[in-house]
Structure formats: C-alpha cells, structure tokens
Design an enzyme around this catalytic site. Structure first.
Site, short mmCIF file in Angstrom:
data_model
loop_
_atom_site.label_atom_id
_atom_site.label_comp_id
_atom_site.label_asym_id
_atom_site.label_seq_id
_atom_site.Cartn_x
_atom_site.Cartn_y
_atom_site.Cartn_z
N PHE A 1 0.85 -1.19 0.00
CA PHE A 1 0.00 0.00 0.00
C PHE A 1 0.88 1.24 0.00
O PHE A 1 1.73 1.40 0.88
CB PHE A 1 -0.91 0.01 1.24
N LEU B 1 2.29 -1.61 4.57
CA LEU B 1 2.10 -0.17 4.38
C LEU B 1 3.49 0.47 4.29
O LEU B 1 4.35 0.22 5.14
CB LEU B 1 1.36 0.44 5.56
N CYS B 2 3.70 1.30 3.28
CA CYS B 2 4.98 2.00 3.14
C CYS B 2 5.20 2.93 4.33
O CYS B 2 4.33 3.75 4.65
CB CYS B 2 5.01 2.82 1.85
N VAL B 3 6.34 2.80 4.97
CA VAL B 3 6.59 3.56 6.21
C VAL B 3 6.61 5.07 5.96
O VAL B 3 6.00 5.83 6.73
CB VAL B 3 7.88 3.08 6.91
N ALA C 1 3.12 6.23 5.21
CA ALA C 1 2.28 6.07 6.39
C ALA C 1 2.57 7.16 7.42
O ALA C 1 1.65 7.76 7.98
CB ALA C 1 2.49 4.69 7.01
#
Lengths: 130, 134
Positions: free
Chosen positions: A39, A77-79, A82
C-alpha cells in the site's frame, strides 16, 4: 502464477482498493500465489482500524484484514507514506512520541524496498491506482 | 538476485498531488536493488522535468533538484514523450539537463534524457518486466 499487488489509493474515494481486493481474492481462489500486497500513497489509509463505514456498506480495511488472515498475506504499508499521513503502529507511535496507533490487524509497516522486492519476486506486479 | 527491467511511468505534474514526489522516492530506494531501471514521462508528467522550478509560493518542497542525482544512482535511461511535450508547447530546451558519466567510455558525460515518439515509447514499454505507473 505469482502476483504482487500495489494499491495507490485510499478506501472509498477511489475504486482502486476494491478492485485490488476483488482481484486478489479471485486470484487466490483460482490457485495463484500472492507474493505481497503493498500500500502506497493514500493507499496506506486502507490499513486503518479506526474506520467506521455505514452498516450497509463494505468495510474495506476489515475485509483486507480478514483476507490477509485467511491466506497469511503480507499486507505492507509503506513507512514513509504512512508516517506523513498519520498511520502509525505501536513502535512508530512510541518513536514519534504520539499518543495512539491505528493499524488494523494483519497490516505491517515496512520500507519501499518491499515494493521493489515484490516486483522482482512476482511474475506480474499489478498496480491499482487512479 | 534476479535482475529485471523496471519502468517507472510518470504521468502527473510535480505539484497538485504527491504522486511525482513519491514516485521519485521509489526510484531512489529501488536503485539499491541494482535492477535495470528506466523512467518515462508522459502527459502532465513532463512538467516534472521543467527547468527553474520554484515552488516557494505554494509552500511545498521543490524536489526537482533530486532528479539530478539519478545519474549517480545509475538511472540514466529517461524517456520523455515528444507528443506530450509538443501538446504543452514545450521542447527539450525547457527541460533540466540530466546527465550521467559512462565509465565504459572514459567517464564521458552523456545525456540521460531522450525525447521519443509515443510509438517508440510503446516499444520501450513492451520490453519491460515490471511497470510502475504513478
């Protein structure tokens, strides 16, 4: 076939996450392998556990959590995406000095390298976006 | 690790949405994976490469200078669609110069940007293993 899935839009405004969910579900049902669901951009909002849609509507993040649990999917989820959007797990919240976290069960926060790796590992990377 | 041909297709202007900035972040992170990377700019995406960008009036980060680092990351195949440029009254001179140094040619400085027709770009897309659309 081995598929990786990239979702670039959040829930409800765009159909991207719905289409990705239906594709992933159908691919698994047909016996294909899902390497990873990644994501990115507003797509990270799909991983919130605080969403409360009306009862007669689908619950996008709960649906992903359930599918992830059933098939042991990696929901990443891409840090960076996010963090700038206020999507934090317990560790990130503590590190950033925030009072809460909001990641739904089954989702994990990790780096963009996981997206590139998903492209390398899969036979096809399917992008769902606007 | 397997080497694949990655193509990043940039379709959006640099500002107005975050797609361009976050696409560049993937390209830079992806460079560490030593894959064969190509960038394409089509539609409003060509605005990302404009010279002399200044986003101070909208108080957002001007990330255009980051494109100049791509050559150091061995990202030196950058294709810009001619039709998209022409439709917007732009030419190669309006784009920032992006170069790389060819170690197999006595470190000669070479252009990274290539202007190609839509038909040529279609062939380039056809040759890729992984397509990322932003």
């Amino acid at each position: 076939m081995k598929f990786s899935i990239l979702i670039n839009e959040g829930p409800y405004t765009h159909q991207a996450s719905d289409s990705a969910y239906h594709f992933t579900e159908a691919a698994l049902r047909a016996g294909h392998e899902i390497v990873r669901v990644f994501f990115y951009h507003d797509g990270v909002y799909n991983g919130t556990r605080l969403s409360v849609p009306p009862q007669d509507d689908r619950n996008v993040s709960e649906r992903w959590s359930a599918l992830g649990q059933e098939h042991s999917l990696e929901l990443i989820l891409c840090v960076a995406a996010a963090q700038r959007r206020g999507m934090l797990d317990e560790d990130e919240a503590r590190r950033a000095g925030k009072d809460s976290n909001n990641i739904a069960p089954g989702f994990e926060i990790s780096g963009l390298g996981q997206l590139v790796d998903a492209g390398i590992q899969a036979d096809r990377l399917i992008v769902f976006g606007d | 690790m397997a080497t694949k041909k990655f193509l990043y297709v940039n379709r959006k202007p640099p500002h107005g949405s975050i797609y361009a900035l976050e696409s560049l972040e993937v390209v830079l992170i992806g460079a560490a994976f030593e894959q064969d990377v190509t960038l394409a700019f089509i539609d409003d995406g060509v605005y990302q490469l404009l010279q002399k960008q200044d986003s101070s009036a909208i108080a957002t980060k001007n990330f255009a200078p980051t494109f100049r680092a791509l050559g150091d990351y061995d990202v030196n195949k950058i294709y810009v669609e001619r039709e998209s440029l022409e439709m917007r009254g732009l030419g190669k001179d309006d784009l920032m110069p992006l170069t790389w140094e060819d170690e197999d040619d006595d470190w000669a400085e070479k252009d990274s940007i290539h202007i190609v027709s839509s038909a040529e770009l279609a062939e380039i897309i056809e040759q890729q293993d992984v397509l990322l659309n932003f």
